[in-house]
Scaffold this motif. Structure first.
Motif, short mmCIF file in Angstrom:
data_model
loop_
_atom_site.label_atom_id
_atom_site.label_comp_id
_atom_site.label_asym_id
_atom_site.label_seq_id
_atom_site.Cartn_x
_atom_site.Cartn_y
_atom_site.Cartn_z
N VAL A 29 0.87 -1.18 0.00
CA VAL A 29 0.00 0.00 0.00
C VAL A 29 0.91 1.23 0.00
O VAL A 29 1.44 1.64 1.03
CB VAL A 29 -0.95 0.00 1.21
N PHE A 30 1.10 1.81 -1.17
CA PHE A 30 2.04 2.91 -1.39
C PHE A 30 1.29 4.22 -1.31
O PHE A 30 0.28 4.43 -2.01
CB PHE A 30 2.69 2.73 -2.77
N ARG A 31 1.77 5.10 -0.43
CA ARG A 31 1.11 6.40 -0.24
C ARG A 31 2.10 7.53 -0.45
O ARG A 31 3.31 7.37 -0.29
CB ARG A 31 0.52 6.49 1.17
N SER A 32 1.56 8.68 -0.83
CA SER A 32 2.38 9.88 -0.94
C SER A 32 2.81 10.33 0.44
O SER A 32 2.24 9.89 1.47
CB SER A 32 1.59 10.99 -1.62
N PRO A 33 3.80 11.24 0.55
CA PRO A 33 4.18 11.74 1.87
C PRO A 33 3.04 12.42 2.63
O PRO A 33 3.08 12.51 3.86
CB PRO A 33 5.30 12.75 1.54
N MET A 34 2.00 12.85 1.91
CA MET A 34 0.85 13.47 2.56
C MET A 34 -0.26 12.45 2.85
O MET A 34 -1.33 12.83 3.34
CB MET A 34 0.30 14.60 1.68
N GLY A 35 -0.03 11.19 2.56
CA GLY A 35 -0.97 10.15 2.94
C GLY A 35 -1.93 9.71 1.86
O GLY A 35 -2.76 8.82 2.10
N ARG A 36 -1.84 10.27 0.64
CA ARG A 36 -2.75 9.88 -0.43
C ARG A 36 -2.31 8.54 -1.00
O ARG A 36 -1.14 8.34 -1.31
CB ARG A 36 -2.76 10.94 -1.53
N ARG A 37 -3.26 7.64 -1.17
CA ARG A 37 -2.93 6.33 -1.72
C ARG A 37 -2.59 6.46 -3.20
O ARG A 37 -3.33 7.08 -3.96
CB ARG A 37 -4.09 5.35 -1.52
N LEU A 38 -1.47 5.87 -3.60
CA LEU A 38 -0.98 5.98 -4.97
C LEU A 38 -1.34 4.73 -5.77
O LEU A 38 -1.46 3.64 -5.22
CB LEU A 38 0.54 6.18 -4.97
N GLY A 39 -1.50 4.92 -7.07
CA GLY A 39 -1.97 3.86 -7.93
C GLY A 39 -0.85 3.01 -8.51
O GLY A 39 0.33 3.16 -8.19
N ALA A 40 -1.26 2.14 -9.45
CA ALA A 40 -0.33 1.16 -10.02
C ALA A 40 0.81 1.82 -10.79
O ALA A 40 1.94 1.33 -10.79
CB ALA A 40 -1.10 0.20 -10.92
N LEU A 41 0.53 2.93 -11.48
CA LEU A 41 1.57 3.60 -12.26
C LEU A 41 2.68 4.12 -11.36
O LEU A 41 3.87 3.91 -11.63
CB LEU A 41 0.98 4.74 -13.09
N ALA A 42 2.30 4.80 -10.28
CA ALA A 42 3.30 5.31 -9.33
C ALA A 42 4.05 4.17 -8.66
O ALA A 42 5.27 4.25 -8.43
CB ALA A 42 2.62 6.18 -8.27
N LYS A 43 3.34 3.09 -8.37
CA LYS A 43 3.97 1.94 -7.73
C LYS A 43 5.03 1.33 -8.66
O LYS A 43 6.13 0.95 -8.23
CB LYS A 43 2.91 0.91 -7.36
#
Length: 338
Positions: A29-43
């Motif tokens: 579960v990959f999140r931005s530094p501000m806590g937003r959950r990131l999708g498959a592309l960012a992962k």
């Protein structure tokens, strides 16, 4: 541990007794530094993986690395002949990692790169527990090198650490193991067992800092009749735990944080490496250099891997000092933006 990422989407952390069966980064579960959950592309974009196999002897030194940086696949291989000072080196950069494949099973998979008539392949076998390097270059260079983690017994370093605010880095390290196989090149033909070659190995993957730097030191060989390996780093894998260690006859001995003292503008000048706990006090004198620079804007690297000789002492607690006298090995100074 079959999988590194747990059911809640977070990794296991710590120093492990064995490698995870799978680095299942897609379950993270990959999140931005501000806590937003990131999708498959960012992962996909932020996951990076690399593997390195090195061999050391007083007759031949070699290294081969493969890296998957999502936007690019990178490989290099080199051979250095200490008696003559001659060297062979090749570098490969493939957009979007086309022409490569990478397994996320550290102990049971393969990574390889193909570019024209050049082929670099790293095989990790669970049964028997071996690591193997195969290289074929269009200039006729051939490498087939292998080491075992079973005979004689050896305990690798397996570690996973938190990185920055939202990442992690898994690594497993080996140094101080006997190497067998053959090398054929313009430097000569070598039987690795006959020349007393030793090997070292690094398998690393994860969500590393987008802009990072590290130093690294490694040696493998015999000291006073004992098999000795060394793995020290500064700048990565040191949040809560560190990968710093050395091996005596296959036994892993943990080391505290370390300091690398050297001149970055003159990396061929002597390096001094010491640990906070006093177990390591070494000097490194350079004998040769493999370096790469790349600046593509979103991807950049300033990489120096320097081979040479270590002298000094290792001081295991509860045991006699181990004198290191002219032992061949490596240091590294690496900046990367990815």
């Amino acid at each position: 541990m079959e999988r590194l990422i747990q059911a809640d989407g977070q990794p296991h952390y710590g120093i492990f007794a064995a490698a995870p069966g799978l680095i299942n980064y897609r379950d993270f579960v990959f999140r931005s530094p501000m806590g937003r959950r990131l999708g498959a592309l960012a992962k996909w974009r932020r996951f990076h993986q690399f593997q390195y196999f090195g061999l050391i002897s007083d007759q031949l030194i070699g290294g081969c690395a493969l890296a998957n940086l999502s936007l690019a696949g990178i490989g290099f291989v080199y051979l250095f002949h200490p008696p003559s000072g001659r060297m062979i080196e090749r570098q490969f950069k493939l957009p979007l990692s086309l022409g490569t494949r990478f397994s996320q099973r550290p102990d049971d998979g393969l990574c390889e790169l193909r570019s024209g008539r050049n082929w670099l392949r790293l095989e990790n076998r669970a049964q028997p527990k071996e690591k193997r390097l195969l290289v074929e270059l269009d200039d006729g260079t051939r490498i087939d090198a292998c080491f075992s983690e079973v005979a004689p017994a050896f305990q690798p370093m397996y570690i996973n650490t938190p990185t920055a605010v939202n990442g992690w880095v898994y690594a497993q390290k080996v140094a101080g193991v006997c190497c067998t196989g053959q090398v054929k090149s313009s430097l000569g033909d070598f039987d690795l067992a006959a020349i007393g070659a030793f090997a070292h190995h690094d398998w690393s993957a994860g969500y590393m800092r987008p802009e990072t730097h590290w130093n690294w030191a490694c040696l493998s060989g015999l000291a006073a009749g004992r098999r000795v390996g060394l793995n020290l780093s500064c700048g990565v894998n040191e949040t809560s735990f560190t990968e710093n260690c050395y091996w005596l006859d296959g036994e892993l001995l943990k080391v505290d944080t370390v300091r690398f003292a050297f001149d970055r503008q003159q990396p061929l000048q002597p390096w001094h490496i010491s640990s906070h706990d006093g177990q390591v006090a070494l000097r490194f004198d350079a004998r040769g250099l493999h370096q790469e620079r790349m600046n593509l804007g979103i991807l950049a690297s300033n990489f120096k891997q320097i081979f040479g000789q270590f002298s000094g002492v290792l001081r295991p607690s509860g045991g006699p000092e181990v004198v290191i006298d002219g032992q061949w090995g490596f240091v590294e100074d690496q900046y990367v933006k990815w």
